[in-house]
Scaffold this motif. Structure first.
Motif, PDB file in Angstrom:
ATOM      1  N   GLU A 182       0.743  -1.229   0.019  1.00  0.00           N
ATOM      2  CA  GLU A 182      -0.166  -0.100  -0.130  1.00  0.00           C
ATOM      3  C   GLU A 182       0.923   1.463   0.118  1.00  0.00           C
ATOM      4  O   GLU A 182       0.343   2.388  -0.332  1.00  0.00           O
ATOM      5  CB  GLU A 182      -0.899  -0.021   1.352  1.00  0.00           C
ATOM      6  CG  GLU A 182      -2.035   1.053   1.040  1.00  0.00           C
ATOM      7  CD  GLU A 182      -2.775   0.864   2.598  1.00  0.00           C
ATOM      8  OE1 GLU A 182      -3.778   1.681   2.531  1.00  0.00           O
ATOM      9  OE2 GLU A 182      -2.279   0.360   3.363  1.00  0.00           O
ATOM     10  N   GLY A 183       2.089   1.157   0.346  1.00  0.00           N
ATOM     11  CA  GLY A 183       2.966   2.328   0.572  1.00  0.00           C
ATOM     12  C   GLY A 183       3.590   2.192   1.998  1.00  0.00           C
ATOM     13  O   GLY A 183       3.803   1.206   2.711  1.00  0.00           O
ATOM     14  N   ILE A 184       4.301   3.643   2.557  1.00  0.00           N
ATOM     15  CA  ILE A 184       4.761   3.626   3.723  1.00  0.00           C
ATOM     16  C   ILE A 184       3.962   4.485   4.597  1.00  0.00           C
ATOM     17  O   ILE A 184       3.381   5.580   4.391  1.00  0.00           O
ATOM     18  CB  ILE A 184       6.196   4.203   3.870  1.00  0.00           C
ATOM     19  CG1 ILE A 184       6.841   4.251   4.969  1.00  0.00           C
ATOM     20  CG2 ILE A 184       6.057   5.443   2.884  1.00  0.00           C
ATOM     21  CD1 ILE A 184       8.278   4.589   4.981  1.00  0.00           C
ATOM     22  N   ARG A 185       3.684   4.111   5.856  1.00  0.00           N
ATOM     23  CA  ARG A 185       2.746   4.313   6.809  1.00  0.00           C
ATOM     24  C   ARG A 185       3.335   4.697   7.996  1.00  0.00           C
ATOM     25  O   ARG A 185       4.264   4.022   8.838  1.00  0.00           O
ATOM     26  CB  ARG A 185       1.757   3.393   7.092  1.00  0.00           C
ATOM     27  CG  ARG A 185       0.613   3.957   8.062  1.00  0.00           C
ATOM     28  CD  ARG A 185      -0.469   3.065   8.159  1.00  0.00           C
ATOM     29  NE  ARG A 185      -1.524   2.500   7.034  1.00  0.00           N
ATOM     30  CZ  ARG A 185      -2.226   3.257   6.745  1.00  0.00           C
ATOM     31  NH1 ARG A 185      -2.838   4.141   7.141  1.00  0.00           N
ATOM     32  NH2 ARG A 185      -3.062   2.601   5.505  1.00  0.00           N
ATOM     33  N   PHE A 186       3.249   5.800   8.784  1.00  0.00           N
ATOM     34  CA  PHE A 186       3.806   6.532   9.885  1.00  0.00           C
ATOM     35  C   PHE A 186       2.461   6.683  10.786  1.00  0.00           C
ATOM     36  O   PHE A 186       1.561   7.357  10.623  1.00  0.00           O
ATOM     37  CB  PHE A 186       4.357   7.921   9.530  1.00  0.00           C
ATOM     38  CG  PHE A 186       5.656   7.616   8.801  1.00  0.00           C
ATOM     39  CD1 PHE A 186       6.841   7.606   9.202  1.00  0.00           C
ATOM     40  CD2 PHE A 186       5.349   7.963   7.328  1.00  0.00           C
ATOM     41  CE1 PHE A 186       7.984   7.502   8.312  1.00  0.00           C
ATOM     42  CE2 PHE A 186       6.523   7.825   6.514  1.00  0.00           C
ATOM     43  CZ  PHE A 186       7.804   7.669   7.044  1.00  0.00           C
ATOM     44  N   VAL A 187       2.750   5.797  11.889  1.00  0.00           N
ATOM     45  CA  VAL A 187       1.631   5.894  12.959  1.00  0.00           C
ATOM     46  C   VAL A 187       2.133   6.196  14.200  1.00  0.00           C
ATOM     47  O   VAL A 187       3.353   5.614  14.780  1.00  0.00           O
ATOM     48  CB  VAL A 187       1.047   4.502  13.019  1.00  0.00           C
ATOM     49  CG1 VAL A 187      -0.141   4.643  14.393  1.00  0.00           C
ATOM     50  CG2 VAL A 187       0.473   4.089  11.839  1.00  0.00           C
TER      51      VAL A 187
ATOM     52  N   ASP B 297       0.973   7.017  18.542  1.00  0.00           N
ATOM     53  CA  ASP B 297      -0.211   7.217  19.504  1.00  0.00           C
ATOM     54  C   ASP B 297       0.289   8.036  20.773  1.00  0.00           C
ATOM     55  O   ASP B 297       0.980   7.638  21.556  1.00  0.00           O
ATOM     56  CB  ASP B 297      -0.645   5.733  20.086  1.00  0.00           C
ATOM     57  CG  ASP B 297      -1.051   5.107  19.146  1.00  0.00           C
ATOM     58  OD1 ASP B 297      -1.729   5.570  18.118  1.00  0.00           O
ATOM     59  OD2 ASP B 297      -0.769   3.777  19.086  1.00  0.00           O
ATOM     60  N   GLY B 298      -0.224   9.124  20.747  1.00  0.00           N
ATOM     61  CA  GLY B 298       0.070  10.010  21.905  1.00  0.00           C
ATOM     62  C   GLY B 298      -0.919  10.122  23.060  1.00  0.00           C
ATOM     63  O   GLY B 298      -1.910   9.398  22.895  1.00  0.00           O
ATOM     64  N   GLU B 299      -0.692  10.582  24.203  1.00  0.00           N
ATOM     65  CA  GLU B 299      -1.569  10.898  25.409  1.00  0.00           C
ATOM     66  C   GLU B 299      -2.898  11.523  24.995  1.00  0.00           C
ATOM     67  O   GLU B 299      -4.052  10.948  25.236  1.00  0.00           O
ATOM     68  CB  GLU B 299      -1.031  11.417  26.271  1.00  0.00           C
ATOM     69  CG  GLU B 299       0.262  10.417  26.880  1.00  0.00           C
ATOM     70  CD  GLU B 299       0.654  11.295  28.276  1.00  0.00           C
ATOM     71  OE1 GLU B 299       0.419  12.314  28.557  1.00  0.00           O
ATOM     72  OE2 GLU B 299       1.762  10.746  28.626  1.00  0.00           O
ATOM     73  N   SER B 300      -2.798  12.560  24.055  1.00  0.00           N
ATOM     74  CA  SER B 300      -3.925  13.330  23.683  1.00  0.00           C
ATOM     75  C   SER B 300      -4.354  13.293  22.234  1.00  0.00           C
ATOM     76  O   SER B 300      -5.605  13.784  22.029  1.00  0.00           O
ATOM     77  CB  SER B 300      -3.679  14.862  24.021  1.00  0.00           C
ATOM     78  OG  SER B 300      -2.643  15.331  23.337  1.00  0.00           O
ATOM     79  N   ALA B 301      -3.536  12.806  21.535  1.00  0.00           N
ATOM     80  CA  ALA B 301      -3.837  12.669  19.984  1.00  0.00           C
ATOM     81  C   ALA B 301      -3.097  11.530  19.285  1.00  0.00           C
ATOM     82  O   ALA B 301      -1.951  11.378  19.829  1.00  0.00           O
ATOM     83  CB  ALA B 301      -3.637  14.192  19.156  1.00  0.00           C
ATOM     84  N   ASN B 302      -3.614  10.928  18.244  1.00  0.00           N
ATOM     85  CA  ASN B 302      -2.776  10.103  17.519  1.00  0.00           C
ATOM     86  C   ASN B 302      -2.644  10.772  16.071  1.00  0.00           C
ATOM     87  O   ASN B 302      -3.399  11.631  15.757  1.00  0.00           O
ATOM     88  CB  ASN B 302      -3.913   8.758  17.275  1.00  0.00           C
ATOM     89  CG  ASN B 302      -3.974   8.241  18.849  1.00  0.00           C
ATOM     90  OD1 ASN B 302      -3.247   8.358  19.672  1.00  0.00           O
ATOM     91  ND2 ASN B 302      -5.333   7.465  18.829  1.00  0.00           N
ATOM     92  N   GLY B 303      -1.675  10.051  15.290  1.00  0.00           N
ATOM     93  CA  GLY B 303      -1.517  10.483  13.766  1.00  0.00           C
ATOM     94  C   GLY B 303      -1.312   9.130  12.844  1.00  0.00           C
ATOM     95  O   GLY B 303      -0.755   8.094  13.524  1.00  0.00           O
ATOM     96  N   ASN B 304      -1.665   9.072  12.078  1.00  0.00           N
ATOM     97  CA  ASN B 304      -1.515   8.266  11.020  1.00  0.00           C
ATOM     98  C   ASN B 304      -1.232   8.883   9.539  1.00  0.00           C
ATOM     99  O   ASN B 304      -2.381   9.540   9.020  1.00  0.00           O
ATOM    100  CB  ASN B 304      -2.854   7.199  10.961  1.00  0.00           C
ATOM    101  CG  ASN B 304      -2.589   6.094  10.274  1.00  0.00           C
ATOM    102  OD1 ASN B 304      -2.049   6.109   9.138  1.00  0.00           O
ATOM    103  ND2 ASN B 304      -3.325   4.919  10.722  1.00  0.00           N
ATOM    104  N   ILE B 305      -0.021   8.550   9.105  1.00  0.00           N
ATOM    105  CA  ILE B 305       0.184   9.176   7.565  1.00  0.00           C
ATOM    106  C   ILE B 305       0.568   8.106   6.968  1.00  0.00           C
ATOM    107  O   ILE B 305       1.492   7.353   6.950  1.00  0.00           O
ATOM    108  CB  ILE B 305       1.342  10.319   7.794  1.00  0.00           C
ATOM    109  CG1 ILE B 305       1.074  11.331   8.814  1.00  0.00           C
ATOM    110  CG2 ILE B 305       1.871  10.907   6.409  1.00  0.00           C
ATOM    111  CD1 ILE B 305       2.054  12.247   9.221  1.00  0.00           C
ATOM    112  N   LEU B 306      -0.025   8.275   5.602  1.00  0.00           N
ATOM    113  CA  LEU B 306       0.366   6.985   4.848  1.00  0.00           C
ATOM    114  C   LEU B 306       0.722   7.804   3.398  1.00  0.00           C
ATOM    115  O   LEU B 306       0.008   8.640   2.940  1.00  0.00           O
ATOM    116  CB  LEU B 306      -1.107   6.219   4.172  1.00  0.00           C
ATOM    117  CG  LEU B 306      -1.092   5.390   2.886  1.00  0.00           C
ATOM    118  CD1 LEU B 306       0.048   4.185   3.313  1.00  0.00           C
ATOM    119  CD2 LEU B 306      -2.259   4.683   2.685  1.00  0.00           C
ATOM    120  N   ILE B 307       1.965   7.502   2.758  1.00  0.00           N
ATOM    121  CA  ILE B 307       2.361   7.744   1.752  1.00  0.00           C
ATOM    122  C   ILE B 307       2.369   6.726   0.692  1.00  0.00           C
ATOM    123  O   ILE B 307       3.139   5.866   0.895  1.00  0.00           O
ATOM    124  CB  ILE B 307       3.993   8.519   1.954  1.00  0.00           C
ATOM    125  CG1 ILE B 307       4.082   9.307   3.231  1.00  0.00           C
ATOM    126  CG2 ILE B 307       4.352   9.208   0.517  1.00  0.00           C
ATOM    127  CD1 ILE B 307       3.210  10.706   2.741  1.00  0.00           C
TER     128      ILE B 307
END
Length: 375
Positions: free
Chosen positions: A165-170, A172-182
């Motif tokens: 699918e590509g390269i994904r950066f994930v 998990d923070g205390e107050s927010a999460n991030g998920n980036i797919l290239i």
């Protein structure tokens, strides 16, 4: 004796800025092949390896191997005294305890000389084994820097997943999460080429019509001359189509990281193609000539052009890889984006991540151990 002259001090500035927060003291090992640096951070989680090849210096002389032990912060202060375009010369005598740096302005008579005390640093050079990585990702260094910087505001760790699918950066923070797919964008260059070839075809049709019309008007008087001119136009068009074909084949493999020394061979092959007569033969030979020598030669000869045109992600993968790393280190690694417009990430399960930046005179590589048991 060591004497190494750089055409610009800016390279040394950017190099030191990239490593100064990871390492405090280090040996610059000088020999006839160039200058190398290898050091680990204080926590022994990350390894930095730098190489400046002798061929990249304006003048280089090293009579015997010399280790230059320096405090990176102090050297950074001295190098900042130079302008980016100053010609910089590093000098050190055998068994010297002082490193001399001379800055010469290109457009003035200003010459500045600084001396810096050297240190005795006991550091063993680690042997880095050749590793066949399961996944290789080449992407714009500015994009990588933006991703790790943004995610570092949310959490301390990032999970990097490489798949079809590509390269994904994930993260998990205390107050927010991030998920980036290239996603991989290897098809983008071919689309651009296709559009440009259509424009060329349209342009090529116009001269043929004009030539044919003019030939009919003066057919009785100067018909022979017109026919010769028309043949020349056709040959030039065939030449353009050959160049277009070579460009497509070479762009498909522009993501290869290792340069090749076969540049001369590919030039000779191109000259042989020009000597062939028949456009149909040339069209058949062009894909055949797009083997490894021609592709790698373009990578070696036009690396700067590749950097300027490169705006996507290329992925080579044997199997899917998922690893977790500290964002603090990746943010420090990303400061090397000032040295190169591309970055290559090499990954295998349970193996340190390799982050590599290549530039005209050498490379800087970072090795980072993955986090284990971090969910």
């Amino acid at each position: 004796m060591l004497e190494a002259k750089l055409s610009e001090a800016g390279l040394l500035k950017r190099l030191l800025d990239a490593v100064k927060e990871l390492i405090s003291d280090a040996n610059f090992d000088c020999n006839e092949e160039g200058i190398t640096l290898q050091a680990m951070d204080n926590s022994h989680v990350a390894l930095v390896a730098v190489k400046l090849e002798a061929a990249g210096f304006k003048r280089y002389r090293c009579d015997r191997p010399i280790p230059l032990g320096v405090n990176v912060a102090s050297l950074t202060k001295v190098v900042k005294c130079a302008k980016d375009d100053d010609i910089t010369t590093l000098k050190a005598a055998d068994d010297a305890d002082v490193l001399t740096l001379t800055y010469e302005g290109k457009n003035s008579d200003r010459i500045a000389e600084y001396e810096m005390k050297l240190m005795d640093i006991d550091a063993d050079t680690l042997g880095i084994p050749d590793t066949e990585y399961d996944a290789s990702v080449t992407m714009p260094s500015a994009e990588f820097a933006r991703i790790v910087r943004d995610l570092s505001n949310l959490g301390e760790s990032v999970k990097i997943e490489v798949s079809k699918e590509g390269i994904r950066f994930v993260t998990d923070g205390e107050s927010a999460n991030g998920n980036i797919l290239i996603k991989q964008s290897a098809e983008a260059p071919s689309k651009k080429k296709g559009s440009s070839s259509k424009r060329k075809d349209d342009d090529d049709d116009e001269p043929e019509d004009e030539e044919g019309a003019s030939g009919d008007e003066v057919d009785d008087g100067e018909g022979g001359k017109k026919k010769i001119k028309k043949e020349k136009v056709k040959k030039e068009e065939n030449g353009d189509s050959d160049v277009e074909m070579n460009g497509e084949d070479e762009d498909e493999d522009a993501g290869e990281f290792k340069p090749s020394k076969k540049e001369k061979g590919s030039d000779d092959e191109d000259e042989d193609e020009d000597e062939d007569s028949g456009s149909s033969k040339k069209r058949k030979k062009a894909p055949g000539k797009s083997g490894k020598p021609a592709k790698k030669a373009k990578k070696d000869a036009e690396s700067d052009d590749d950097d300027d045109d490169f705006d996507g992600v290329r992925i080579e993968m044997n199997q899917a890889v998922t690893l977790t790393f500290s964002l603090k280190y990746l943010v420090n690694f990303s400061k090397s984006s000032a040295l190169s417009k591309k970055v290559q990430l090499m990954m295998s399960n349970d193996v340190p991540l390799l982050v590599s930046y290549g530039f005209n005179q050498g490379h800087i590589r970072y090795y980072l151990a993955p986090k284990i048991g971090d969910d």
